[in-house]
Design a protein around this motif. Structure first.
Motif, PDB file in Angstrom:
ATOM      1  N   VAL A   1       0.856  -1.181   0.000  1.00 52.53           N
ATOM      2  CA  VAL A   1       0.000   0.000   0.000  1.00 52.53           C
ATOM      3  C   VAL A   1       0.889   1.227   0.000  1.00 52.53           C
ATOM      4  O   VAL A   1       1.671   1.442   0.927  1.00 52.53           O
ATOM      5  CB  VAL A   1      -0.929   0.012   1.237  1.00 52.53           C
ATOM      6  CG1 VAL A   1      -1.871   1.200   1.165  1.00 52.53           C
ATOM      7  CG2 VAL A   1      -1.700  -1.295   1.328  1.00 52.53           C
ATOM      8  N   LEU A   2       0.775   2.033  -1.043  1.00 50.28           N
ATOM      9  CA  LEU A   2       1.592   3.227  -1.170  1.00 50.28           C
ATOM     10  C   LEU A   2       0.947   4.398  -0.435  1.00 50.28           C
ATOM     11  O   LEU A   2      -0.209   4.310  -0.007  1.00 50.28           O
ATOM     12  CB  LEU A   2       1.783   3.560  -2.654  1.00 50.28           C
ATOM     13  CG  LEU A   2       2.343   2.392  -3.494  1.00 50.28           C
ATOM     14  CD1 LEU A   2       2.434   2.789  -4.946  1.00 50.28           C
ATOM     15  CD2 LEU A   2       3.694   1.947  -2.975  1.00 50.28           C
ATOM     16  N   ASN A   3       1.683   5.494  -0.294  1.00 47.81           N
ATOM     17  CA  ASN A   3       1.192   6.667   0.439  1.00 47.81           C
ATOM     18  C   ASN A   3      -0.154   7.162  -0.069  1.00 47.81           C
ATOM     19  O   ASN A   3      -0.979   7.618   0.695  1.00 47.81           O
ATOM     20  CB  ASN A   3       2.204   7.807   0.369  1.00 47.81           C
ATOM     21  CG  ASN A   3       3.434   7.511   1.198  1.00 47.81           C
ATOM     22  OD1 ASN A   3       3.412   6.670   2.095  1.00 47.81           O
ATOM     23  ND2 ASN A   3       4.524   8.179   0.889  1.00 47.81           N
ATOM     24  N   ASN A   4      -0.360   7.090  -1.369  1.00 45.96           N
ATOM     25  CA  ASN A   4      -1.620   7.553  -1.931  1.00 45.96           C
ATOM     26  C   ASN A   4      -2.694   6.466  -1.923  1.00 45.96           C
ATOM     27  O   ASN A   4      -3.717   6.585  -2.576  1.00 45.96           O
ATOM     28  CB  ASN A   4      -1.404   8.091  -3.347  1.00 45.96           C
ATOM     29  CG  ASN A   4      -0.895   7.022  -4.294  1.00 45.96           C
ATOM     30  OD1 ASN A   4      -0.770   5.854  -3.936  1.00 45.96           O
ATOM     31  ND2 ASN A   4      -0.606   7.413  -5.506  1.00 45.96           N
ATOM     32  N   LEU A   5      -2.446   5.385  -1.193  1.00 50.23           N
ATOM     33  CA  LEU A   5      -3.346   4.244  -1.022  1.00 50.23           C
ATOM     34  C   LEU A   5      -3.504   3.384  -2.276  1.00 50.23           C
ATOM     35  O   LEU A   5      -4.342   2.496  -2.310  1.00 50.23           O
ATOM     36  CB  LEU A   5      -4.713   4.670  -0.489  1.00 50.23           C
ATOM     37  CG  LEU A   5      -4.672   5.342   0.875  1.00 50.23           C
ATOM     38  CD1 LEU A   5      -6.083   5.723   1.308  1.00 50.23           C
ATOM     39  CD2 LEU A   5      -4.032   4.445   1.915  1.00 50.23           C
ATOM     40  N   SER A   6      -2.705   3.652  -3.300  1.00 53.45           N
ATOM     41  CA  SER A   6      -2.689   2.760  -4.448  1.00 53.45           C
ATOM     42  C   SER A   6      -1.973   1.476  -4.043  1.00 53.45           C
ATOM     43  O   SER A   6      -1.216   1.441  -3.085  1.00 53.45           O
ATOM     44  CB  SER A   6      -1.949   3.414  -5.617  1.00 53.45           C
ATOM     45  OG  SER A   6      -2.650   4.542  -6.053  1.00 53.45           O
ATOM     46  N   VAL A   7      -2.222   0.407  -4.800  1.00 56.54           N
ATOM     47  CA  VAL A   7      -1.705  -0.896  -4.425  1.00 56.54           C
ATOM     48  C   VAL A   7      -0.826  -1.468  -5.529  1.00 56.54           C
ATOM     49  O   VAL A   7      -1.181  -1.436  -6.700  1.00 56.54           O
ATOM     50  CB  VAL A   7      -2.877  -1.863  -4.142  1.00 56.54           C
ATOM     51  CG1 VAL A   7      -2.381  -3.244  -3.767  1.00 56.54           C
ATOM     52  CG2 VAL A   7      -3.772  -1.314  -3.047  1.00 56.54           C
ATOM     53  N   VAL A   8       0.339  -1.997  -5.119  1.00 59.64           N
ATOM     54  CA  VAL A   8       1.198  -2.773  -6.002  1.00 59.64           C
ATOM     55  C   VAL A   8       1.019  -4.226  -5.594  1.00 59.64           C
ATOM     56  O   VAL A   8       1.185  -4.580  -4.424  1.00 59.64           O
ATOM     57  CB  VAL A   8       2.685  -2.355  -5.878  1.00 59.64           C
ATOM     58  CG1 VAL A   8       3.568  -3.287  -6.701  1.00 59.64           C
ATOM     59  CG2 VAL A   8       2.873  -0.911  -6.305  1.00 59.64           C
ATOM     60  N   ILE A   9       0.654  -5.073  -6.554  1.00 56.66           N
ATOM     61  CA  ILE A   9       0.368  -6.481  -6.289  1.00 56.66           C
ATOM     62  C   ILE A   9       1.588  -7.316  -6.639  1.00 56.66           C
ATOM     63  O   ILE A   9       2.143  -7.184  -7.728  1.00 56.66           O
ATOM     64  CB  ILE A   9      -0.813  -6.982  -7.156  1.00 56.66           C
ATOM     65  CG1 ILE A   9      -2.029  -6.064  -7.047  1.00 56.66           C
ATOM     66  CG2 ILE A   9      -1.152  -8.433  -6.838  1.00 56.66           C
ATOM     67  CD1 ILE A   9      -2.586  -5.902  -5.683  1.00 56.66           C
ATOM     68  N   SER A  10       2.004  -8.173  -5.724  1.00 58.35           N
ATOM     69  CA  SER A  10       2.995  -9.210  -6.012  1.00 58.35           C
ATOM     70  C   SER A  10       2.290 -10.540  -5.810  1.00 58.35           C
ATOM     71  O   SER A  10       1.726 -10.791  -4.744  1.00 58.35           O
ATOM     72  CB  SER A  10       4.199  -9.108  -5.084  1.00 58.35           C
ATOM     73  OG  SER A  10       4.912  -7.931  -5.331  1.00 58.35           O
ATOM     74  N   TYR A  11       2.319 -11.356  -6.826  1.00 53.16           N
ATOM     75  CA  TYR A  11       1.599 -12.627  -6.801  1.00 53.16           C
ATOM     76  C   TYR A  11       2.568 -13.759  -7.089  1.00 53.16           C
ATOM     77  O   TYR A  11       3.329 -13.702  -8.056  1.00 53.16           O
ATOM     78  CB  TYR A  11       0.473 -12.600  -7.842  1.00 53.16           C
ATOM     79  CG  TYR A  11      -0.241 -13.913  -8.047  1.00 53.16           C
ATOM     80  CD1 TYR A  11      -0.774 -14.609  -6.968  1.00 53.16           C
ATOM     81  CD2 TYR A  11      -0.409 -14.445  -9.310  1.00 53.16           C
ATOM     82  CE1 TYR A  11      -1.443 -15.812  -7.156  1.00 53.16           C
ATOM     83  CE2 TYR A  11      -1.087 -15.635  -9.509  1.00 53.16           C
ATOM     84  CZ  TYR A  11      -1.598 -16.318  -8.427  1.00 53.16           C
ATOM     85  OH  TYR A  11      -2.259 -17.498  -8.619  1.00 53.16           O
TER      86      TYR A  11
END
Length: 156
Positions: free
Chosen positions: A75-85
């Motif tokens: 969860v980044l500062n701007n609440l966007s999400v980077v997914i690692s699967y």
């Protein structure tokens, strides 16, 4: 015969844990709270939550034999999400890779070492990095997919 029917009825539950390209795009477009509910519905269970040195929150969910499949949401500062699967098997990895190749992604970089081989792609909307990893002394390969919207920066 009863065992065959039971196996047929339970097989969708086993496959349910595996994510596909459509799941990754859904997760990339939503905030963490909606993603957590989605992941739980897919059969993943909470493992841990960590905060890195730069303040980035990481939420781990896992499922499968010996927790061989995992979803990590940064969860980044701007609440966007980077997914690692981490797909449970090579077939799931290849299915996602095939979808990426069919949906307008362009190869932007490839790297290779004695331990891993990675390819980075981007489309108008998304960035993804697909890696195949082989640890020294092991014959098994592991796979990892990083996926996020292009309009966010992983350095936020």
């Amino acid at each position: 015969m009863k065992n065959l029917i039971l196996l047929f009825l339970l097989s969708p539950l086993v496959c349910m844990a595996q994510l596909n390209y459509k799941d990754l795009t859904f997760l990339a477009h939503n905030k963490i709270d909606k993603n957590i509910e989605y992941i739980k519905h897919k059969g993943y269970v909470f493992r841990q939550e960590k905060t890195t040195g730069d303040g980035t929150k990481q939420v781990y969910y896992e499922k499968g034999k010996l927790s061989r499949t995992m979803v990590v949401m940064r969860v980044l500062n701007n609440l966007s999400v980077v997914i690692s699967y981490v797909p449970e098997d090579q077939n799931n990895f290849e299915n996602i890779q095939n979808e990426i190749n069919k949906t307008g992604f362009n190869l932007i970089d490839s790297t290779s070492s004695d331990r891993d081989s990675c390819s980075s792609y981007q489309s108008k909307e998304y960035f993804t990095k697909l890696c195949e990893v082989q640890f020294p002394g092991s014959t098994e390969k592991s796979h990892n997919i990083t996926f996020y919207r292009r309009d966010i920066s992983s350095n936020n």
